[in-house]
Design a protein around this motif. Structure first.
Motif, PDB file in Angstrom:
ATOM      1  N   ALA A 278      37.496  31.711  37.884  1.00 30.83           N
ATOM      2  CA  ALA A 278      37.389  33.150  38.130  1.00 30.83           C
ATOM      3  C   ALA A 278      36.252  33.446  39.092  1.00 30.83           C
ATOM      4  O   ALA A 278      36.386  34.288  39.998  1.00 30.83           O
ATOM      5  CB  ALA A 278      37.182  33.886  36.813  1.00 30.83           C
ATOM      6  N   ALA A 279      35.124  32.769  38.925  1.00 32.61           N
ATOM      7  CA  ALA A 279      33.977  32.985  39.814  1.00 32.61           C
ATOM      8  C   ALA A 279      34.300  32.585  41.248  1.00 32.61           C
ATOM      9  O   ALA A 279      33.700  33.114  42.194  1.00 32.61           O
ATOM     10  CB  ALA A 279      32.773  32.185  39.305  1.00 32.61           C
ATOM     11  N   ASN A 280      35.261  31.664  41.416  1.00 33.67           N
ATOM     12  CA  ASN A 280      35.666  31.228  42.748  1.00 33.67           C
ATOM     13  C   ASN A 280      36.808  32.071  43.320  1.00 33.67           C
ATOM     14  O   ASN A 280      37.401  31.693  44.330  1.00 33.67           O
ATOM     15  CB  ASN A 280      36.079  29.756  42.716  1.00 33.67           C
ATOM     16  CG  ASN A 280      34.882  28.835  42.623  1.00 33.67           C
ATOM     17  OD1 ASN A 280      33.897  29.022  43.338  1.00 33.67           O
ATOM     18  ND2 ASN A 280      34.933  27.852  41.747  1.00 33.67           N
ATOM     19  N   GLY A 281      37.113  33.201  42.656  1.00 34.81           N
ATOM     20  CA  GLY A 281      38.092  34.132  43.206  1.00 34.81           C
ATOM     21  C   GLY A 281      39.541  33.742  43.012  1.00 34.81           C
ATOM     22  O   GLY A 281      40.416  34.253  43.719  1.00 34.81           O
ATOM     23  N   MET A 282      39.830  32.871  42.031  1.00 31.29           N
ATOM     24  CA  MET A 282      41.194  32.400  41.835  1.00 31.29           C
ATOM     25  C   MET A 282      42.045  33.337  40.982  1.00 31.29           C
ATOM     26  O   MET A 282      43.239  33.111  40.821  1.00 31.29           O
ATOM     27  CB  MET A 282      41.172  31.010  41.194  1.00 31.29           C
ATOM     28  CG  MET A 282      40.500  29.948  42.050  1.00 31.29           C
ATOM     29  SD  MET A 282      41.301  29.754  43.658  1.00 31.29           S
ATOM     30  CE  MET A 282      42.897  29.111  43.167  1.00 31.29           C
ATOM     31  N   GLY A 283      41.451  34.373  40.417  1.00 25.62           N
ATOM     32  CA  GLY A 283      42.211  35.313  39.606  1.00 25.62           C
ATOM     33  C   GLY A 283      41.341  35.968  38.557  1.00 25.62           C
ATOM     34  O   GLY A 283      40.124  35.734  38.491  1.00 25.62           O
ATOM     35  N   LEU A 284      41.968  36.804  37.745  1.00 23.68           N
ATOM     36  CA  LEU A 284      41.258  37.464  36.653  1.00 23.68           C
ATOM     37  C   LEU A 284      41.272  36.574  35.418  1.00 23.68           C
ATOM     38  O   LEU A 284      42.180  35.765  35.223  1.00 23.68           O
ATOM     39  CB  LEU A 284      41.922  38.805  36.317  1.00 23.68           C
ATOM     40  CG  LEU A 284      42.025  39.822  37.459  1.00 23.68           C
ATOM     41  CD1 LEU A 284      42.694  41.105  36.959  1.00 23.68           C
ATOM     42  CD2 LEU A 284      40.645  40.134  38.050  1.00 23.68           C
ATOM     43  N   ALA A 285      40.262  36.739  34.568  1.00 17.11           N
ATOM     44  CA  ALA A 285      40.168  35.935  33.349  1.00 17.11           C
ATOM     45  C   ALA A 285      39.777  36.818  32.179  1.00 17.11           C
ATOM     46  O   ALA A 285      39.117  37.851  32.350  1.00 17.11           O
ATOM     47  CB  ALA A 285      39.141  34.821  33.533  1.00 17.11           C
ATOM     48  N   TRP A 286      40.185  36.409  31.013  1.00 24.16           N
ATOM     49  CA  TRP A 286      39.854  37.086  29.744  1.00 24.16           C
ATOM     50  C   TRP A 286      39.014  36.114  28.934  1.00 24.16           C
ATOM     51  O   TRP A 286      39.523  35.089  28.465  1.00 24.16           O
ATOM     52  CB  TRP A 286      41.137  37.463  29.017  1.00 24.16           C
ATOM     53  CG  TRP A 286      40.976  38.288  27.777  1.00 24.16           C
ATOM     54  CD1 TRP A 286      40.497  39.555  27.692  1.00 24.16           C
ATOM     55  CD2 TRP A 286      41.341  37.918  26.439  1.00 24.16           C
ATOM     56  NE1 TRP A 286      40.531  40.009  26.385  1.00 24.16           N
ATOM     57  CE2 TRP A 286      41.054  39.022  25.601  1.00 24.16           C
ATOM     58  CE3 TRP A 286      41.886  36.776  25.866  1.00 24.16           C
ATOM     59  CZ2 TRP A 286      41.285  38.996  24.216  1.00 24.16           C
ATOM     60  CZ3 TRP A 286      42.125  36.744  24.499  1.00 24.16           C
ATOM     61  CH2 TRP A 286      41.821  37.852  23.693  1.00 24.16           C
TER      62      TRP A 286
ATOM     63  N   ARG B 268      34.086  39.320  42.886  1.00 22.37           N
ATOM     64  CA  ARG B 268      34.139  40.418  43.865  1.00 22.37           C
ATOM     65  C   ARG B 268      35.110  40.080  45.003  1.00 22.37           C
ATOM     66  O   ARG B 268      35.801  40.966  45.520  1.00 22.37           O
ATOM     67  CB  ARG B 268      32.740  40.686  44.422  1.00 22.37           C
ATOM     68  CG  ARG B 268      31.762  41.193  43.374  1.00 22.37           C
ATOM     69  CD  ARG B 268      30.393  41.510  43.956  1.00 22.37           C
ATOM     70  NE  ARG B 268      29.449  41.841  42.903  1.00 22.37           N
ATOM     71  CZ  ARG B 268      29.344  43.025  42.318  1.00 22.37           C
ATOM     72  NH1 ARG B 268      30.158  44.007  42.706  1.00 22.37           N
ATOM     73  NH2 ARG B 268      28.455  43.239  41.370  1.00 22.37           N
ATOM     74  N   SER B 269      35.149  38.803  45.395  1.00 23.94           N
ATOM     75  CA  SER B 269      36.052  38.414  46.485  1.00 23.94           C
ATOM     76  C   SER B 269      37.506  38.649  46.094  1.00 23.94           C
ATOM     77  O   SER B 269      38.310  39.120  46.919  1.00 23.94           O
ATOM     78  CB  SER B 269      35.834  36.943  46.839  1.00 23.94           C
ATOM     79  OG  SER B 269      36.079  36.104  45.708  1.00 23.94           O
ATOM     80  N   TYR B 270      37.854  38.346  44.854  1.00 26.81           N
ATOM     81  CA  TYR B 270      39.230  38.589  44.392  1.00 26.81           C
ATOM     82  C   TYR B 270      39.525  40.086  44.369  1.00 26.81           C
ATOM     83  O   TYR B 270      40.587  40.536  44.819  1.00 26.81           O
ATOM     84  CB  TYR B 270      39.442  37.995  43.001  1.00 26.81           C
ATOM     85  CG  TYR B 270      40.808  38.311  42.434  1.00 26.81           C
ATOM     86  CD1 TYR B 270      41.898  37.487  42.685  1.00 26.81           C
ATOM     87  CD2 TYR B 270      41.025  39.483  41.687  1.00 26.81           C
ATOM     88  CE1 TYR B 270      43.165  37.804  42.207  1.00 26.81           C
ATOM     89  CE2 TYR B 270      42.289  39.805  41.201  1.00 26.81           C
ATOM     90  CZ  TYR B 270      43.349  38.960  41.461  1.00 26.81           C
ATOM     91  OH  TYR B 270      44.602  39.285  40.994  1.00 26.81           O
ATOM     92  N   LEU B 271      38.594  40.880  43.850  1.00 24.26           N
ATOM     93  CA  LEU B 271      38.816  42.324  43.719  1.00 24.26           C
ATOM     94  C   LEU B 271      38.894  43.002  45.084  1.00 24.26           C
ATOM     95  O   LEU B 271      39.636  43.975  45.261  1.00 24.26           O
ATOM     96  CB  LEU B 271      37.713  42.946  42.868  1.00 24.26           C
ATOM     97  CG  LEU B 271      37.646  42.442  41.416  1.00 24.26           C
ATOM     98  CD1 LEU B 271      36.445  43.024  40.704  1.00 24.26           C
ATOM     99  CD2 LEU B 271      38.935  42.776  40.669  1.00 24.26           C
TER     100      LEU B 271
END
Length: 299
Positions: free
Chosen positions: A232-240, A170-173
């Protein structure tokens, strides 16, 4: 010595390329492997193998004898199957190789369940990079995801499809916005799966066409899916990532899945085992439980 046993030892030594490898696979000493081969040579009055300190090779007589031994052993197994198929419960050592993360999270728990059901079944599980030749390595079963390479000498069965999802914290978004389409991914930072010297593209199904490939851009390249999920959970970017890996993070609100309502790409998951006239009960039981229960863990 029992001639059939000596023939089996001889075939294993040829298949694996050395007495030492055959000894490990058969759980006997190297000298005992040599004793079985010498017994056959003395009985036949011919040399079957040429051996040096570095390599071994079949003689012409050895090559012909090897082919017939394989046929005899195959017929012996088929004869046993007439009596034991449907009656024999899974038993003995089952050697399985599988991808590390998928194995720990999904495969191993199901095989443990199988072992609890059949007390005479032993598990020998290997977690890690794919083995190039499972027959030479002495495995009874291999689990593979994605496309299959050379399957010569192997039987393959699709046992599940793992759903892949794009997700982010959520922080990344909040900072970068939420992509509304696949095209929007080019404007975002991705956490890239980089393994065996290449970047794996993100795949999206297209009705009636091959899947669309997206090569993500980003600062982070990791070769471990769990580490990608953590980043990803730490807001470093999107993941697939596979849904089974991030399901609990999604439920807890740590990760947000994107493009909901759009079909996810399914990575096929296959079981492979050495081709033979008779499928051993231990292998059959393992493949059956994986085919029945693995889809429930991946959807």
């Amino acid at each position: 010595m029992d001639r059939l046993t000596s023939m089996a030892v001889f075939v294993k030594a040829v298949d694996l390329g050395s007495f030492a490898a055959a000894a490990d696979a058969l759980e006997m000493s190297g000298p005992m492997v040599g004793k079985h081969v010498r017994f056959l040579e003395e009985r036949l009055g011919v040399r079957l193998l040429n051996r040096t300190t570095r390599r071994q090779s079949l003689t012409d007589a050895g090559q012909a004898y090897y082919e017939r031994c394989r046929a005899v052993l195959s017929e012996a197994e088929a004869a046993d199957a007439v009596v034991s198929d449907g009656l024999s419960e899974p038993h003995g050592r089952l050697r399985v190789t599988m991808p590390a993360l998928l194995g720990r999270h999904c495969i191993a728990p199901l095989l443990m369940k199988l072992a609890r059901k059949y007390p005479r079944l032993e598990l020998d599980l290997s977690f890690g990079d794919p083995i190039a030749n499972i027959v030479e390595a002495g495995y009874d079963l291999a689990i593979r995801t994605g496309g299959l390479d050379d399957q010569s000498g192997l039987t393959a069965r699709r046992i599940a499809g793992q759903r892949m999802v794009v997700c982010g914290a959520r922080s990344y978004l909040r900072t970068h916005g939420k992509p509304k389409s696949i095209d929007d991914l080019t404007a975002h930072q991705a956490i890239i799966y980089h393994r065996s010297g290449r970047v794996r593209p993100w795949l999206f199904p297209c009705e009636g066409s091959p899947p669309r490939e997206v090569m993500p851009a980003g600062r982070l390249r990791l070769d471990d899916l769990e580490a990608i999920a953590d980043a990803a959970a730490n807001g470093m970017g999107l993941a697939w990532l596979p849904l089974w890996l991030v399901r609990e993070r999604v439920r807890a609100g740590v990760l947000v899945p994107l493009f909901e309502g759009r079909p996810e790409f399914l990575y096929d998951c296959h079981a492979l085992w050495p081709r033979s006239p008779r499928m051993p009960p231990k292998v059959r039981a393992a493949v059956d439980i994986l085919a029945a229960d693995l889809p429930k863990l991946m959807t």
